[in-house]
Design a protein around this motif. Structure first.
Motif: not given
Length: 272
Positions: A173-199
């Motif tokens: 299974v491909e792991i799509r680990q969202v990189p931390l940007e700015g002051d982020a310390l974890g996964l943020r809601p705004g990240d999901l649209k870019k990384y999620c798809d039908e698979n």
């Protein structure tokens, strides 16, 4: 230099462990010794080696309980010779496990907690594997029913413990680990649209990130996935890796919604 040879009996109350034959030679590293040794000296010598480990009580990143009542330890000792996976041979152990599952389901606000499905595992890594597999098989079944390819599953996460990298490798299974940007310390809601798809088989937030202890915002991530479903039709579930937080948040932050109160949360694993 010793003036006489000590006979290692394991019975003498005055025999010094460091004067035994066992202590006069290195502990085995590569092969089982030809001769047996008394249990007490070997216990003492191995215990001395374990003192070189870090102090678990000072390990703020551990997912393990570092203290428990003596009675709990005694029950574990009493059951150490049972193969608890053999439910037919040890039905009462299985019954006690089921009680624990229902209690935890209630703690995590599962609907119909008395009928909840769950199990204990050998470590939280195995629990994560089971949660990930459940996401994969359910996604695959949906794809088969729709007549679509199920060759390239992926999951989306923030900074996760290494077991999720193992899951990705072991079960292709491909792991799509969202990189931390700015002051982020974890996964943020705004990240999901870019990384999620039908698979995408699921989104994996962590309640108690290994490196910081941060609770990723499960409820807010679910809202973002609700929005994504309205826009694209993609219905992506959440598995919460409750890590260190699953048995802490219900008691110190009972109003925090991260568990089955969030409809999109389909499964939870946690460390004890």
């Amino acid at each position: 230099m010793a003036l006489h040879k000590v006979t290692e009996s394991g019975l003498s109350e005055i025999e010094d462990v460091y004067a035994t034959d066992s202590a006069s030679r290195r502990l085995p590293r590569f092969r089982i010794p030809n001769l047996s040794s008394a249990a007490q000296p070997i216990y003492d010598l191995v215990r001395d080696e374990l003192l070189l480990d870090g102090n678990s009580s000072q390990n703020l990143a551990t997912f393990c309980t570092t203290w428990s009542e003596p009675e709990g330890r005694q029950l574990m000792a009493d059951s150490i010779n049972k193969n608890m996976i053999d439910k037919d041979e040890y039905p009462q152990t299985a019954e006690i496990e089921n009680r624990c599952v229902h209690m935890i389901a209630d703690l995590w606000h599962a609907p119909g907690a008395h009928n909840a499905v769950g199990c204990s595992t050998t470590g939280s890594s195995e629990a994560c594997m089971l949660g990930g597999l459940a996401l994969k098989w359910r996604w695959r079944n949906r794809r088969i029913a729709a007549g679509k390819s199920y060759a390239k599953p992926n999951f989306v996460c923030g900074p996760v413990q290494v077991c999720w990298h193992k899951f990705a490798r072991y079960f292709d299974v491909e792991i799509r680990q969202v990189p931390l940007e700015g002051d982020a310390l974890g996964l943020r809601p705004g990240d999901l649209k870019k990384y999620c798809d039908e698979n995408t088989i699921g989104v994996i937030p962590t309640l108690g990130v290994t490196f910081t202890g941060v609770y990723e915002p499960v409820a807010a991530l679910a809202v973002a996935l609700d929005d994504l479903q309205r826009e694209t039709g993609l219905d992506i579930p959440i598995h919460v890796d409750a890590a260190s937080g699953g048995f802490i948040a219900p008691f110190i932050e009972p109003t925090l919604k991260w568990d089955f109160r969030v409809e999109r949360v389909k499964s939870i694993s946690a460390s004890g």
